[in-house]
Scaffold this active site. Sequence first.
Site, PDB file in Angstrom:
ATOM      1  N   LYS A  13       0.836  -1.216   0.000  1.00 38.08           N
ATOM      2  CA  LYS A  13       0.000   0.000   0.000  1.00 38.08           C
ATOM      3  C   LYS A  13       0.867   1.261   0.000  1.00 38.08           C
ATOM      4  O   LYS A  13       0.644   2.184  -0.772  1.00 38.08           O
ATOM      5  CB  LYS A  13      -0.908   0.055   1.245  1.00 38.08           C
ATOM      6  CG  LYS A  13      -1.813  -1.130   1.429  1.00 38.08           C
ATOM      7  CD  LYS A  13      -2.656  -1.006   2.684  1.00 38.08           C
ATOM      8  CE  LYS A  13      -1.877  -1.009   3.983  1.00 38.08           C
ATOM      9  NZ  LYS A  13      -1.169  -2.273   4.261  1.00 38.08           N
ATOM     10  N   ARG A  88      -9.177   1.479   8.831  1.00 43.42           N
ATOM     11  CA  ARG A  88      -8.773   0.102   9.128  1.00 43.42           C
ATOM     12  C   ARG A  88      -9.849  -0.640   9.899  1.00 43.42           C
ATOM     13  O   ARG A  88      -9.667  -1.802  10.231  1.00 43.42           O
ATOM     14  CB  ARG A  88      -7.529   0.162  10.000  1.00 43.42           C
ATOM     15  CG  ARG A  88      -6.264  -0.224   9.300  1.00 43.42           C
ATOM     16  CD  ARG A  88      -5.176  -0.182  10.354  1.00 43.42           C
ATOM     17  NE  ARG A  88      -4.046  -0.942   9.963  1.00 43.42           N
ATOM     18  CZ  ARG A  88      -3.005  -0.431   9.332  1.00 43.42           C
ATOM     19  NH1 ARG A  88      -2.975   0.823   8.994  1.00 43.42           N
ATOM     20  NH2 ARG A  88      -1.984  -1.205   9.038  1.00 43.42           N
ATOM     21  N   ARG A 127      11.866  -6.101   4.371  1.00 43.35           N
ATOM     22  CA  ARG A 127      11.622  -4.653   4.275  1.00 43.35           C
ATOM     23  C   ARG A 127      12.620  -3.894   5.153  1.00 43.35           C
ATOM     24  O   ARG A 127      12.924  -4.291   6.251  1.00 43.35           O
ATOM     25  CB  ARG A 127      10.210  -4.313   4.729  1.00 43.35           C
ATOM     26  CG  ARG A 127      10.027  -2.793   4.823  1.00 43.35           C
ATOM     27  CD  ARG A 127       8.627  -2.345   4.854  1.00 43.35           C
ATOM     28  NE  ARG A 127       7.884  -2.844   5.991  1.00 43.35           N
ATOM     29  CZ  ARG A 127       6.593  -2.593   6.170  1.00 43.35           C
ATOM     30  NH1 ARG A 127       5.937  -1.893   5.270  1.00 43.35           N
ATOM     31  NH2 ARG A 127       5.971  -3.081   7.208  1.00 43.35           N
ATOM     32  N   ARG A 160      11.738  -2.562  10.902  1.00 46.61           N
ATOM     33  CA  ARG A 160      10.785  -1.996  11.860  1.00 46.61           C
ATOM     34  C   ARG A 160      10.519  -2.979  12.997  1.00 46.61           C
ATOM     35  O   ARG A 160      10.477  -4.181  12.763  1.00 46.61           O
ATOM     36  CB  ARG A 160       9.456  -1.681  11.148  1.00 46.61           C
ATOM     37  CG  ARG A 160       9.372  -0.268  10.640  1.00 46.61           C
ATOM     38  CD  ARG A 160       8.216  -0.028   9.699  1.00 46.61           C
ATOM     39  NE  ARG A 160       6.924  -0.606  10.070  1.00 46.61           N
ATOM     40  CZ  ARG A 160       5.828  -0.490   9.317  1.00 46.61           C
ATOM     41  NH1 ARG A 160       5.864   0.193   8.179  1.00 46.61           N
ATOM     42  NH2 ARG A 160       4.695  -1.032   9.693  1.00 46.61           N
ATOM     43  N   ARG A 171      -0.362  -9.105  13.231  1.00 48.65           N
ATOM     44  CA  ARG A 171      -0.940  -8.042  12.387  1.00 48.65           C
ATOM     45  C   ARG A 171      -1.848  -8.638  11.311  1.00 48.65           C
ATOM     46  O   ARG A 171      -2.860  -8.047  10.948  1.00 48.65           O
ATOM     47  CB  ARG A 171       0.188  -7.208  11.754  1.00 48.65           C
ATOM     48  CG  ARG A 171       0.862  -6.297  12.771  1.00 48.65           C
ATOM     49  CD  ARG A 171       2.192  -5.766  12.269  1.00 48.65           C
ATOM     50  NE  ARG A 171       2.085  -4.890  11.123  1.00 48.65           N
ATOM     51  CZ  ARG A 171       3.120  -4.578  10.350  1.00 48.65           C
ATOM     52  NH1 ARG A 171       4.317  -5.075  10.583  1.00 48.65           N
ATOM     53  NH2 ARG A 171       2.944  -3.771   9.334  1.00 48.65           N
TER      54      ARG A 171
HETATM   55  P1  AP5 Z   1       4.947  -1.621   1.754  1.00 49.39           P
HETATM   56  O1  AP5 Z   1       4.621  -0.760   0.601  1.00 49.39           O
HETATM   57  O2  AP5 Z   1       5.783  -1.040   2.850  1.00 49.39           O
HETATM   58  O3  AP5 Z   1       3.622  -2.313   2.332  1.00 49.39           O
HETATM   59  P2  AP5 Z   1       2.427  -1.718   3.152  1.00 49.39           P
HETATM   60  O4  AP5 Z   1       1.198  -2.389   2.664  1.00 49.39           O
HETATM   61  O5  AP5 Z   1       2.448  -0.229   3.167  1.00 49.39           O
HETATM   62  O6  AP5 Z   1       2.836  -2.317   4.560  1.00 49.39           O
HETATM   63  P3  AP5 Z   1       2.825  -1.704   6.017  1.00 49.39           P
HETATM   64  O7  AP5 Z   1       3.441  -2.743   6.913  1.00 49.39           O
HETATM   65  O8  AP5 Z   1       3.441  -0.343   6.084  1.00 49.39           O
HETATM   66  O9  AP5 Z   1       1.349  -1.628   6.258  1.00 49.39           O
HETATM   67  P4  AP5 Z   1       0.695  -1.765   7.557  1.00 49.39           P
HETATM   68  O10 AP5 Z   1      -0.662  -1.529   7.089  1.00 49.39           O
HETATM   69  O11 AP5 Z   1       0.801  -2.971   8.377  1.00 49.39           O
HETATM   70  O12 AP5 Z   1       1.518  -0.693   8.442  1.00 49.39           O
HETATM   71  P5  AP5 Z   1       1.234   0.810   8.770  1.00 49.39           P
HETATM   72  O13 AP5 Z   1       2.496   1.530   8.717  1.00 49.39           O
HETATM   73  O14 AP5 Z   1       0.051   1.332   8.019  1.00 49.39           O
HETATM   74  O15 AP5 Z   1       5.644  -2.953   1.184  1.00 49.39           O
HETATM   75  C1  AP5 Z   1       6.109  -3.981   2.053  1.00 49.39           C
HETATM   76  C2  AP5 Z   1       7.474  -4.494   1.553  1.00 49.39           C
HETATM   77  O16 AP5 Z   1       7.293  -5.193   0.337  1.00 49.39           O
HETATM   78  C3  AP5 Z   1       8.488  -3.371   1.256  1.00 49.39           C
HETATM   79  O17 AP5 Z   1       9.769  -3.803   1.607  1.00 49.39           O
HETATM   80  C4  AP5 Z   1       8.372  -3.151  -0.260  1.00 49.39           C
HETATM   81  O18 AP5 Z   1       9.578  -2.670  -0.813  1.00 49.39           O
HETATM   82  C5  AP5 Z   1       8.001  -4.554  -0.741  1.00 49.39           C
HETATM   83  N1  AP5 Z   1       7.096  -4.552  -1.885  1.00 49.39           N
HETATM   84  C6  AP5 Z   1       6.044  -3.695  -2.117  1.00 49.39           C
HETATM   85  N2  AP5 Z   1       5.416  -4.015  -3.272  1.00 49.39           N
HETATM   86  C7  AP5 Z   1       6.073  -5.107  -3.761  1.00 49.39           C
HETATM   87  C8  AP5 Z   1       5.902  -5.926  -4.927  1.00 49.39           C
HETATM   88  N3  AP5 Z   1       4.914  -5.681  -5.804  1.00 49.39           N
HETATM   89  N4  AP5 Z   1       6.756  -6.958  -5.108  1.00 49.39           N
HETATM   90  C9  AP5 Z   1       7.759  -7.217  -4.213  1.00 49.39           C
HETATM   91  N5  AP5 Z   1       7.965  -6.474  -3.095  1.00 49.39           N
HETATM   92  C10 AP5 Z   1       7.144  -5.453  -2.879  1.00 49.39           C
HETATM   93  O19 AP5 Z   1       0.732   0.653  10.285  1.00 49.39           O
HETATM   94  C11 AP5 Z   1       1.608   0.194  11.309  1.00 49.39           C
HETATM   95  C12 AP5 Z   1       0.832   0.084  12.603  1.00 49.39           C
HETATM   96  O20 AP5 Z   1       0.292   1.388  12.963  1.00 49.39           O
HETATM   97  C13 AP5 Z   1      -0.400  -0.832  12.575  1.00 49.39           C
HETATM   98  O21 AP5 Z   1      -0.072  -2.195  12.800  1.00 49.39           O
HETATM   99  C14 AP5 Z   1      -1.238  -0.212  13.713  1.00 49.39           C
HETATM  100  O22 AP5 Z   1      -0.760  -0.606  14.965  1.00 49.39           O
HETATM  101  C15 AP5 Z   1      -0.984   1.279  13.555  1.00 49.39           C
HETATM  102  N6  AP5 Z   1      -1.973   1.925  12.665  1.00 49.39           N
HETATM  103  C16 AP5 Z   1      -1.743   2.529  11.467  1.00 49.39           C
HETATM  104  N7  AP5 Z   1      -2.875   3.008  10.937  1.00 49.39           N
HETATM  105  C17 AP5 Z   1      -3.872   2.715  11.823  1.00 49.39           C
HETATM  106  C18 AP5 Z   1      -5.268   2.918  11.835  1.00 49.39           C
HETATM  107  N8  AP5 Z   1      -5.909   3.524  10.809  1.00 49.39           N
HETATM  108  N9  AP5 Z   1      -5.974   2.470  12.900  1.00 49.39           N
HETATM  109  C19 AP5 Z   1      -5.369   1.856  13.926  1.00 49.39           C
HETATM  110  N10 AP5 Z   1      -4.045   1.602  13.983  1.00 49.39           N
HETATM  111  C20 AP5 Z   1      -3.296   2.022  12.937  1.00 49.39           C
END
Ligand code: AP5
Length: 214
Positions: A13, A88, A127, A160, A171
Site C-alpha cells: 500500500k 482500518r 523490508r 521496523r 498483524r
Molecule cells: P509496503 O509498501 O511497505 O507495504 P504496506 O502495505 O504499506 O505495509 P505496512 O506494513 O506499512 O502496512 P501496515 O498496514 O501494516 O503498516 P502501517 O504503517 O500502516 O511494502 C512492504 C514491503 O514489500 C516493502 O519492503 C516493499 O519494498 C516490498 N514490496 C512492495 N510491493 C512489492 C511488490 N509488488 N513486489 C515485491 N515487493 C514489494 O501501520 C503500522 C501500525 O500502525 C499498525 O499495525 C497499527 O498498529 C498502527 N496503525 C496505522 N494506521 C492505523 C489505523 N488507521 N488504525 C489503527 N491503527 C493504525
Amino acid sequence: MKIIMLGAPGAGKGTQAKRIAEKYSIPHISTGDIFRANIKNGTDLGKKAKEYMDQGLLVPDELTCDLVMDRIQQDDCKNGFVLDGFPRTIPQAEALDGALNKIGQKMDFAVDVDVPDENIVNRMSGRRACLSCGATYHVEFNPTKADGICDACGAQTVLRDDDKPETVQKRLTVYHDQTQPLIDYYKNQGILKSVDGTQPMDSVFDAIVGILGA
Ligand code: AP5
C-alpha cells in the site's frame, strides 16, 4: 481524486500510495507514518500508539480518527488525497464518510492491493524502513544503493520493530478480523477496485493507473 489504499500489512500500500501521490499531485496520508513520526518525537500520542503497534494491534479509533479528519481538511487536500492505512475498521470508515458527507464530498476509489498471507511474512522480513523520511525499501525487490543507507535522505534504514515474524502474524490476524470487512463495505458503495499485488511493483502501479485514469 480521493483514494483509499486497502490491503494486508506488507501488501505494498505504502509503495503504491507514494507513487500515486506523485503522479496525481495529491498528498499521501499514512497513519502508520504519522504514528512513527510521533514515536520518534516522543509525543504523548506516540507513546500511546507505540504500546499497540509493538504488539501488532490497532491503535484505538479515538486516537486515530480525529487526526485523519484534521489532516484531510488542510489546504493541500483540496484536490484530493491518498489514504494509506486508514480506514482500518468499520467505525473509522463511517467516521470518514460522515466527515466528507458534511462537506458534500465522498471517496472516489478504494483500491485493494491483494497479496496472499503466505507472501507477506517473506516481504516483511526483507523490508527496510527509513525512520527519518519514511522511505521504504526491500533487500531483494527494492534495495538501497548503499547497504543500509536511505537513498532519499542518507539516514540509516532499519527493520521496523513490528516487522518481526511473530508480530507480523499478529498483524495479519488483526487485518483479517478488523480490516478485511472494509472490502465488502466499499464493494457495497460501488468504489472497490482490486489489483493483484503479487506482480512486480511497476506492474501493480500500471494496473492502478489503469483504474484511476492516466
Ligand atoms: P509496503 O509498501 O511497505 O507495504 P504496506 O502495505 O504499506 O505495509 P505496512 O506494513 O506499512 O502496512 P501496515 O498496514 O501494516 O503498516 P502501517 O504503517 O500502516 O511494502 C512492504 C514491503 O514489500 C516493502 O519492503 C516493499 O519494498 C516490498 N514490496 C512492495 N510491493 C512489492 C511488490 N509488488 N513486489 C515485491 N515487493 C514489494 O501501520 C503500522 C501500525 O500502525 C499498525 O499495525 C497499527 O498498529 C498502527 N496503525 C496505522 N494506521 C492505523 C489505523 N488507521 N488504525 C489503527 N491503527 C493504525
